[in-house]
Design an enzyme around this catalytic site. Structure first.
Site, PDB file in Angstrom:
ATOM      1  N   LYS A 116       6.521   6.693   1.103  1.00 41.82           N
ATOM      2  CA  LYS A 116       6.040   7.324  -0.128  1.00 41.82           C
ATOM      3  C   LYS A 116       6.701   8.681  -0.354  1.00 41.82           C
ATOM      4  O   LYS A 116       7.009   9.044  -1.484  1.00 41.82           O
ATOM      5  CB  LYS A 116       4.531   7.499  -0.068  1.00 41.82           C
ATOM      6  CG  LYS A 116       3.812   6.179   0.161  1.00 41.82           C
ATOM      7  CD  LYS A 116       2.964   5.760  -0.984  1.00 41.82           C
ATOM      8  CE  LYS A 116       2.642   4.302  -0.828  1.00 41.82           C
ATOM      9  NZ  LYS A 116       1.702   3.763  -1.737  1.00 41.82           N
ATOM     10  N   GLU A 168      -1.878  14.226  -3.300  1.00 44.79           N
ATOM     11  CA  GLU A 168      -1.418  14.077  -4.676  1.00 44.79           C
ATOM     12  C   GLU A 168      -2.554  14.453  -5.603  1.00 44.79           C
ATOM     13  O   GLU A 168      -3.713  14.134  -5.322  1.00 44.79           O
ATOM     14  CB  GLU A 168      -1.086  12.597  -4.919  1.00 44.79           C
ATOM     15  CG  GLU A 168       0.263  12.347  -5.533  1.00 44.79           C
ATOM     16  CD  GLU A 168       0.532  10.852  -5.625  1.00 44.79           C
ATOM     17  OE1 GLU A 168       1.601  10.448  -5.177  1.00 44.79           O
ATOM     18  OE2 GLU A 168      -0.334  10.119  -6.131  1.00 44.79           O
ATOM     19  N   HIS A 179      -8.381  -1.267  -6.399  1.00 43.69           N
ATOM     20  CA  HIS A 179      -6.928  -1.069  -6.329  1.00 43.69           C
ATOM     21  C   HIS A 179      -6.138  -2.370  -6.305  1.00 43.69           C
ATOM     22  O   HIS A 179      -4.936  -2.361  -6.046  1.00 43.69           O
ATOM     23  CB  HIS A 179      -6.538  -0.205  -5.125  1.00 43.69           C
ATOM     24  CG  HIS A 179      -7.264   1.108  -5.095  1.00 43.69           C
ATOM     25  ND1 HIS A 179      -7.038   2.097  -6.036  1.00 43.69           N
ATOM     26  CD2 HIS A 179      -8.236   1.570  -4.286  1.00 43.69           C
ATOM     27  CE1 HIS A 179      -7.844   3.123  -5.777  1.00 43.69           C
ATOM     28  NE2 HIS A 179      -8.583   2.831  -4.726  1.00 43.69           N
ATOM     29  N   ARG A 219      10.613  -5.529  -4.088  1.00 48.13           N
ATOM     30  CA  ARG A 219      10.512  -6.986  -3.984  1.00 48.13           C
ATOM     31  C   ARG A 219      10.149  -7.554  -5.348  1.00 48.13           C
ATOM     32  O   ARG A 219       9.941  -6.818  -6.298  1.00 48.13           O
ATOM     33  CB  ARG A 219       9.396  -7.356  -2.999  1.00 48.13           C
ATOM     34  CG  ARG A 219       8.094  -6.676  -3.401  1.00 48.13           C
ATOM     35  CD  ARG A 219       6.905  -7.162  -2.644  1.00 48.13           C
ATOM     36  NE  ARG A 219       5.778  -6.252  -2.767  1.00 48.13           N
ATOM     37  CZ  ARG A 219       4.925  -6.207  -3.775  1.00 48.13           C
ATOM     38  NH1 ARG A 219       5.060  -7.035  -4.793  1.00 48.13           N
ATOM     39  NH2 ARG A 219       3.933  -5.344  -3.814  1.00 48.13           N
TER      40      ARG A 219
END
Lengths: 521, 180
Positions: A115, A202, A237, A294
């Protein structure tokens, strides 16, 4: 490339085998013990066992995949999604074995899979990122130091695992006093799930939508981004319904967000199919979130609105062919497409997985409908793998028609024996917020909390009456097997001239009988 | 023929009577005319007004498609209008019609067995070996799908054997009692 090993199972293995067949390329399936007779095995030209049912002993075994590819003479490997698809070691092992990995290089996977490195790549490419920490915070970084960084970013914020995905190792922190426990929880979850307890912070973007950009990159350096996908309808999520285009993205925003995505992919030296995810806030500002290196589960909706076969292009790119797709065509949606992930779960029991045997299954079809499935009636949904059994996609000239067609297709979908998410999807598409496209990534979880487990589809009195009639008729006409034999012996069984069921029963019983006699002689 | 059908936990009384090419079906006393055809696990039901059908003046025939699958647990999964409901069927005389057909065998002779129609638990034994029983006599109570179900005799006879004990669990099709 003449023969492709598909290092996956289920619907995505079937999807890739279909692309192979379309291209005249031989396909090789692999299977764990319980998948011996699975649909992807039967469809493939060749199939080989790779071990016991737990993924760690079969579908996650790089050595076995390479071994099968060598033994059968495959020259390409398609990883699908999930399992080994975002594993740079697998991409490297294929390269080392002289096999073409149908996906990005190990270097690109590693870079965009982290990340923090991905975030840095986005910053370098000039793309906006969510305000947060630029470096990975390993175990050696103290909570005090993290608290200082947190104050600089501002609350509410998110603590996220560097190696994270699928909501694992992720915590929302509303106030400073919640920070230490969130760090602890995220670290322990990340350590257990990904073997890396590093985290980063974040800022939390309120009422954000999840907008993502599919792209293809060839080995000559051309990157083509596609019209965006809207994936804001998520439960914990996990995406449950996706659509393309997004109802809130106009042409100007589309041009900016797809350009940013292409810039990031170029900066990463990306080849093959990939997706860049963004958060879009209420004011139309977007922020880079992460890249999936992907093919995505929801790739069919992009195929439906652009007419491009993404899997075929993955294979062509891996063969070294240059992209010849008109970039303008990739960005101009033709109509609207919606996808529902049909999952073996019981929405009325807290979405609990519902593995087991599918007793009957009939998939919808007709105008604008595409069903990408990996299973059918008689098959078992194993407990070891993802419970998604199919992806139902509806295309329409506009969003309204696509929604109506999806509703029609969901009502046609017949699955008996296991529970599925279909009742939930039908309810979801009926919500006024869906019709108005007014939702963000937190909308569904909030709505589900408010419903407090109320059933999604209750059957009407009329339905129950008809079900009772049909059940009685079914029993009347039942072609009995063993009991017929015992009845013959005891003389106590159903008689062909019994009350009222003539017309249906005798014929069926005769047939059963004949079969029975045939088997015994 | 009368069946008791449990649908979504609610017991419905279904009476089927041959009428023309279909049936006059009364559910809890409310009659309709039903023309039924089966194709594998799929049923086509054409439903019309019972009185009009009897008089041969049917106007509206509503069409329904219903899919039915038999579950290993013994019940039926019924899909109608895109919704799946659970059903299990018993005859009104107490014995489940599934797997047994007891309600239809009034004219037979000789010994017969009473089988467990679905997996469950023996709650109560109402007879012992040697007991004389009349037709329709309750012999055993089995709890299944959260309901107590009394299984009854088809014909008069003598209890030859009781193969289970109170409190035991039984599989679908297990022999419970033999009457001769």
């Amino acid at each position: 490339m003449k023969k492709i090993l598909i290092a996956n199972r289920g619907e995505i293995a079937v999807r890739v085998i279909r692309a192979c067949r379309d291209m005249g390329v031989a396909s090789v399936a692999v299977y764990s013990e319980c998948d011996r007779a699975a649909r992807h095995v039967r469809m493939a030209d060749e199939a080989y066992p790779i071990g016991p049912n737990p993924p760690a002993e079969s579908y996650l075994r790089i050595d076995k995949m390479i071994d099968v590819a060598r033994r059968c003479g495959a020259d390409g490997v398609h990883p699908g999604y999930g399992f080994l698809s975002e594993n740079e070691d697998f991409s490297a092992a294929c390269r080392d074995a002289g096999l073409t990995f149908i996906g990005p290089s190990p270097e690109a996977i590693e870079r965009m899979g982290s990340k923090t490195a991905a975030r840095q790549t986005a910053v370098d490419a000039g793309a906006p990122v969510v305000p947060g920490t630029d470096e990975s915070l390993g175990l050696e970084v103290s909570d005090d130091r993290i608290a200082t960084l947190a104050d600089r970013i501002g609350f509410p914020l998110m603590v996220k695992a560097v190696a994270g995905g699928g909501g694992k190792g992720m915590r929302v922190v509303a106030t400073p006093d919640e920070l230490p426990s969130a760090i602890r929880a995220a670290r322990s979850e990340a350590g257990a799930s990904f073997g890396d307890s590093s985290i980063f912070l974040e800022r939390r973007i309120g009422r954000a939508r999840h907008i993502e950009v599919q792209l293809l990159g060839d080995r000559q350096g051309t990157v083509v981004p596609f019209v965006e996908r809207e994936c804001s309808l998520q439960r914990r999520h996990q995406k449950v319904i996706e659509e393309s285009p997004s109802a809130v993205v106009g042409e100007a925003l589309r041009a900016r967000i797809t350009t940013a995505a292409a810039d990031i992919a170029r900066a990463a030296g990306y080849t093959g199919a990939g997706t860049i995810e963004f958060l879009l806030d209420e004011d139309g500002r977007f922020y880079f979130l992460e890249m999936n290196t992907r093919l995505q589960v929801e790739h069919p909706i992009t195929e439906m609105v652009t007419g491009v076969d993404l899997v075929e292009w993955q294979i062509r790119i891996a063969r070294g062919e240059p992209l010849t797709i008109d970039p303008a065509r990739a960005l101009r949606p033709h109509g609207h497409a919606i996808e529902c992930r049909i999952i073996a779960e019981d929405p009325d029991a807290g979405f609990m997985p519902s593995p087991g045997r599918i007793l009957a299954m009939r998939v919808p079809s007709g105008p604008g409908i595409r069903d990408d499935s990996g299973t059918e009636a008689g098959a078992d949904v194993p407990i070891y793998y993802d419970p998604m059994i199919s992806k139902l996609v509806a295309w329409g000239e506009d969003r309204r028609q696509a929604t109506a067609r999806m509703q029609r297709a969901l009502s046609e979908y017949e699955v008996l024996g296991i529970k599925t998410s279909i009742p939930f999807h039908r309810w979801m598409l009926d919500q006024p917020e869906f019709a108005a496209a007014q939702f963000d990534t937190t909308y569904l979880d909030r709505l589900l909390r408010e419903r407090k487990g109320a059933p999604f589809l209750s059957s009407s009195d009329e339905d129950e009456t008809l079900a009772a009639i049909a059940a009685a008729l079914h029993v009347v006409s039942r072609p009995t097997s063993a009991p017929v034999q015992s009845d013959r012996q005891t003389g106590a069984g159903p008689h062909p001239s019994d009350g009222g069921a003539e017309g249906i029963a005798p014929r069926l019983r005769w047939r059963t009988h004949a079969r029975f006699e045939g088997l015994r002689s | 023929m009368i069946y008791e059908v449990e649908v979504n936990g609610r017991l419905r009384r279904v009476e089927l009577k041959r009428e023309g090419t279909g049936y006059r079906v009364a559910v809890d006393g409310r009659a309709q005319h039903v023309d039924a055809r089966r194709q594998g696990g799929i049923w086509s039901l054409l439903v019309s007004d019972a009185d009009e059908a009897a008089a041969g003046t049917s106007r509206t025939q509503h069409s329904y498609e219903i899919a039915i699958a038999e579950e290993p647990s013994g019940g039926l999964a019924v899909q109608i209008n895109g919704r799946v409901v659970r059903a299990s069927v018993a005859s009104a005389r107490g014995s489940w019609a599934r797997r047994s057909g007891y309600d239809t065998a009034a004219g037979g002779t000789g010994p017969y067995r009473i089988l467990a129609p679905m997996p469950g638990k023996v709650v109560k034994l109402l007879v012992a070996p040697g007991d004389r029983v009349d037709a329709g006599h309750g012999v055993i109570v089995v709890e299944a799908m959260k309901m107590e179900n009394e299984l009854r005799t088809v014909r008069a006879g003598t209890v030859q054997a009781v193969r289970v004990t109170q409190g035991s669990s039984v599989e679908a099709g297990a022999v419970l009692v033999i009457i001769e």
